[in-house]
Design a protein around this motif. Structure first.
Motif, PDB file in Angstrom:
ATOM      1  N   PHE A 122       0.804  -1.215   0.000  1.00 19.00           N
ATOM      2  CA  PHE A 122       0.000   0.000   0.000  1.00 19.00           C
ATOM      3  C   PHE A 122       0.840   1.269   0.000  1.00 19.00           C
ATOM      4  O   PHE A 122       0.328   2.344  -0.273  1.00 19.00           O
ATOM      5  CB  PHE A 122      -1.003  -0.025   1.146  1.00 19.00           C
ATOM      6  N   TYR A 123       2.122   1.147   0.266  1.00 16.58           N
ATOM      7  CA  TYR A 123       3.016   2.288   0.091  1.00 16.58           C
ATOM      8  C   TYR A 123       3.327   2.478  -1.392  1.00 16.58           C
ATOM      9  O   TYR A 123       3.363   3.608  -1.888  1.00 16.58           O
ATOM     10  CB  TYR A 123       4.308   2.071   0.880  1.00 16.58           C
ATOM     11  N   LEU A 124       3.524   1.367  -2.102  1.00 20.35           N
ATOM     12  CA  LEU A 124       3.875   1.444  -3.517  1.00 20.35           C
ATOM     13  C   LEU A 124       2.655   1.654  -4.417  1.00 20.35           C
ATOM     14  O   LEU A 124       2.730   2.352  -5.415  1.00 20.35           O
ATOM     15  CB  LEU A 124       4.608   0.175  -3.949  1.00 20.35           C
ATOM     16  N   ARG A 125       1.558   1.001  -4.101  1.00 20.62           N
ATOM     17  CA  ARG A 125       0.361   1.096  -4.932  1.00 20.62           C
ATOM     18  C   ARG A 125      -0.856   1.162  -4.012  1.00 20.62           C
ATOM     19  O   ARG A 125      -1.465   0.140  -3.704  1.00 20.62           O
ATOM     20  CB  ARG A 125       0.263  -0.122  -5.850  1.00 20.62           C
ATOM     21  N   PRO A 126      -1.227   2.325  -3.569  1.00 23.42           N
ATOM     22  CA  PRO A 126      -2.296   2.419  -2.576  1.00 23.42           C
ATOM     23  C   PRO A 126      -3.653   1.990  -3.130  1.00 23.42           C
ATOM     24  O   PRO A 126      -4.045   2.366  -4.227  1.00 23.42           O
ATOM     25  CB  PRO A 126      -2.296   3.896  -2.185  1.00 23.42           C
ATOM     26  N   PHE A 127      -4.326   1.182  -2.339  1.00 18.41           N
ATOM     27  CA  PHE A 127      -5.716   0.772  -2.572  1.00 18.41           C
ATOM     28  C   PHE A 127      -5.944   0.052  -3.898  1.00 18.41           C
ATOM     29  O   PHE A 127      -7.049   0.021  -4.393  1.00 18.41           O
ATOM     30  CB  PHE A 127      -6.661   1.967  -2.443  1.00 18.41           C
ATOM     31  N   GLY A 128      -4.903  -0.527  -4.482  1.00 18.32           N
ATOM     32  CA  GLY A 128      -5.098  -1.287  -5.710  1.00 18.32           C
ATOM     33  C   GLY A 128      -5.541  -2.711  -5.448  1.00 18.32           C
ATOM     34  O   GLY A 128      -6.248  -3.303  -6.250  1.00 18.32           O
ATOM     35  N   TYR A 129      -5.132  -3.225  -4.312  1.00 17.98           N
ATOM     36  CA  TYR A 129      -5.448  -4.606  -3.969  1.00 17.98           C
ATOM     37  C   TYR A 129      -6.463  -4.640  -2.837  1.00 17.98           C
ATOM     38  O   TYR A 129      -6.519  -3.733  -2.014  1.00 17.98           O
ATOM     39  CB  TYR A 129      -4.179  -5.344  -3.523  1.00 17.98           C
ATOM     40  N   SER A 130      -7.212  -5.704  -2.788  1.00 15.41           N
ATOM     41  CA  SER A 130      -8.185  -5.871  -1.722  1.00 15.41           C
ATOM     42  C   SER A 130      -7.459  -6.203  -0.423  1.00 15.41           C
ATOM     43  O   SER A 130      -6.650  -7.137  -0.366  1.00 15.41           O
ATOM     44  CB  SER A 130      -9.160  -6.996  -2.075  1.00 15.41           C
ATOM     45  N   ARG A 131      -7.754  -5.463   0.609  1.00 16.25           N
ATOM     46  CA  ARG A 131      -7.115  -5.713   1.912  1.00 16.25           C
ATOM     47  C   ARG A 131      -7.617  -7.003   2.545  1.00 16.25           C
ATOM     48  O   ARG A 131      -6.920  -7.626   3.330  1.00 16.25           O
ATOM     49  CB  ARG A 131      -7.357  -4.524   2.838  1.00 16.25           C
ATOM     50  N   LEU A 132      -8.826  -7.400   2.192  1.00 15.67           N
ATOM     51  CA  LEU A 132      -9.363  -8.645   2.749  1.00 15.67           C
ATOM     52  C   LEU A 132      -8.596  -9.871   2.265  1.00 15.67           C
ATOM     53  O   LEU A 132      -8.544 -10.876   2.965  1.00 15.67           O
ATOM     54  CB  LEU A 132     -10.847  -8.792   2.391  1.00 15.67           C
ATOM     55  N   VAL A 133      -7.987  -9.796   1.094  1.00 14.00           N
ATOM     56  CA  VAL A 133      -7.181 -10.923   0.608  1.00 14.00           C
ATOM     57  C   VAL A 133      -6.047 -11.202   1.590  1.00 14.00           C
ATOM     58  O   VAL A 133      -5.740 -12.359   1.889  1.00 14.00           O
ATOM     59  CB  VAL A 133      -6.632 -10.642  -0.814  1.00 14.00           C
ATOM     60  N   PHE A 134      -5.454 -10.156   2.123  1.00 13.29           N
ATOM     61  CA  PHE A 134      -4.349 -10.339   3.055  1.00 13.29           C
ATOM     62  C   PHE A 134      -4.827 -10.934   4.385  1.00 13.29           C
ATOM     63  O   PHE A 134      -4.141 -11.759   4.985  1.00 13.29           O
ATOM     64  CB  PHE A 134      -3.615  -9.021   3.282  1.00 13.29           C
ATOM     65  N   VAL A 135      -5.984 -10.515   4.839  1.00 14.98           N
ATOM     66  CA  VAL A 135      -6.546 -11.076   6.073  1.00 14.98           C
ATOM     67  C   VAL A 135      -6.877 -12.548   5.868  1.00 14.98           C
ATOM     68  O   VAL A 135      -6.541 -13.396   6.710  1.00 14.98           O
ATOM     69  CB  VAL A 135      -7.801 -10.280   6.509  1.00 14.98           C
ATOM     70  N   TYR A 136      -7.533 -12.857   4.751  1.00 13.56           N
ATOM     71  CA  TYR A 136      -7.865 -14.251   4.457  1.00 13.56           C
ATOM     72  C   TYR A 136      -6.604 -15.083   4.266  1.00 13.56           C
ATOM     73  O   TYR A 136      -6.553 -16.253   4.657  1.00 13.56           O
ATOM     74  CB  TYR A 136      -8.740 -14.360   3.212  1.00 13.56           C
ATOM     75  N   ALA A 137      -5.580 -14.496   3.667  1.00 14.49           N
ATOM     76  CA  ALA A 137      -4.317 -15.211   3.471  1.00 14.49           C
ATOM     77  C   ALA A 137      -3.689 -15.542   4.822  1.00 14.49           C
ATOM     78  O   ALA A 137      -3.183 -16.658   5.020  1.00 14.49           O
ATOM     79  CB  ALA A 137      -3.359 -14.391   2.622  1.00 14.49           C
ATOM     80  N   LEU A 138      -3.711 -14.598   5.730  1.00 12.16           N
ATOM     81  CA  LEU A 138      -3.156 -14.843   7.063  1.00 12.16           C
ATOM     82  C   LEU A 138      -3.855 -16.027   7.727  1.00 12.16           C
ATOM     83  O   LEU A 138      -3.207 -16.956   8.213  1.00 12.16           O
ATOM     84  CB  LEU A 138      -3.288 -13.588   7.929  1.00 12.16           C
ATOM     85  N   VAL A 139      -5.168 -16.003   7.727  1.00  9.10           N
ATOM     86  CA  VAL A 139      -5.935 -17.070   8.380  1.00  9.10           C
ATOM     87  C   VAL A 139      -5.720 -18.409   7.678  1.00  9.10           C
ATOM     88  O   VAL A 139      -5.482 -19.438   8.335  1.00  9.10           O
ATOM     89  CB  VAL A 139      -7.436 -16.698   8.432  1.00  9.10           C
ATOM     90  N   SER A 140      -5.777 -18.415   6.366  1.00  8.99           N
ATOM     91  CA  SER A 140      -5.647 -19.689   5.650  1.00  8.99           C
ATOM     92  C   SER A 140      -4.230 -20.256   5.731  1.00  8.99           C
ATOM     93  O   SER A 140      -4.052 -21.467   5.875  1.00  8.99           O
ATOM     94  CB  SER A 140      -6.094 -19.539   4.197  1.00  8.99           C
ATOM     95  N   ILE A 141      -3.219 -19.408   5.689  1.00  9.81           N
ATOM     96  CA  ILE A 141      -1.840 -19.893   5.780  1.00  9.81           C
ATOM     97  C   ILE A 141      -1.572 -20.474   7.163  1.00  9.81           C
ATOM     98  O   ILE A 141      -1.015 -21.571   7.289  1.00  9.81           O
ATOM     99  CB  ILE A 141      -0.844 -18.777   5.422  1.00  9.81           C
ATOM    100  N   VAL A 142      -1.965 -19.773   8.201  1.00  8.89           N
ATOM    101  CA  VAL A 142      -1.755 -20.286   9.559  1.00  8.89           C
ATOM    102  C   VAL A 142      -2.518 -21.593   9.754  1.00  8.89           C
ATOM    103  O   VAL A 142      -1.999 -22.556  10.324  1.00  8.89           O
ATOM    104  CB  VAL A 142      -2.157 -19.231  10.614  1.00  8.89           C
TER     105      VAL A 142
END
Length: 182
Positions: A122-142
């Motif tokens: 989000f420093y390099l490309r603000p708001f281009g990606y869905s933030r929920l993908v990162f939350v879901y990735a955290l939960v699914s990876i763990v």
């Protein structure tokens, strides 16, 4: 007539252990390879939850990003998580720790890796990606990596119950140290 000679001493002990089957313990490199696969599967599942199933909120057509747009981020996340897990000792101290300790190391590493990735993205490309993908990735990876560790522990327990990979020891002495070993 057959003569059978029984020996005693160190050679006899090695003859017995040679016939005993040894349990195969996964090396750190093998566990890291399994983690690499599960991290990518977890990230793919996060993207699928967000964009295909639209879990959380509906994704507008203008905001839809294919999985190929996330491949660079997925690569950076995979490399950083493997590095963080290595630095935190997730691959080296596995035998001496309990499952809860191992899961906490996995969760701490994943949280740190995702946090660093979110700040960078989000420093390099603000708001281009869905933030929920990162939350879901955290939960699914763990969940996936911890589940793999739990499955390995269940498998090792099964092998021990079958007598595979056991070592016989003789504890000489008594007291707190002797009780701790037993």
């Amino acid at each position: 007539m057959t003569v059978v000679q029984r020996s005693s001493g160190p050679r006899a002990a090695s003859d017995v252990s040679a016939t005993r089957r040894r349990a195969v313990s996964l090396s750190g490199a093998t566990v890291a390879l399994i983690d690499l696969i599960l991290i990518n599967v977890g990230f793919g599942a996060a993207w699928y939850l967000r964009y295909r199933l639209q879990f959380g909120r509906e994704v507008a057509a203008a905001d839809y990003l294919p999985l190929t747009d996330y491949l660079g981020i997925e690569f950076i996340l995979t490399v950083s998580l493997l590095f963080i897990y290595y630095i935190n000792g997730v691959y080296s101290r596995r035998r001496r720790q309990g499952w809860i300790d191992e899961v906490s190391g996995i969760a701490e590493g994943a949280l740190l890796g995702i946090a660093i990735l979110i700040v960078a993205v989000f420093y390099l490309r603000p708001f281009g990606y869905s933030r929920l993908v990162f939350v879901y990735a955290l939960v699914s990876i763990v969940t996936l990596v911890s589940g793999a560790r739990a499955a390995e522990r269940v498998w090792q327990g099964y092998l021990r119950r079958k007598g595979i990979g056991l070592r016989r020891v003789l504890v000489v002495g008594e007291g707190p140290l002797g009780r701790m070993i037993m």
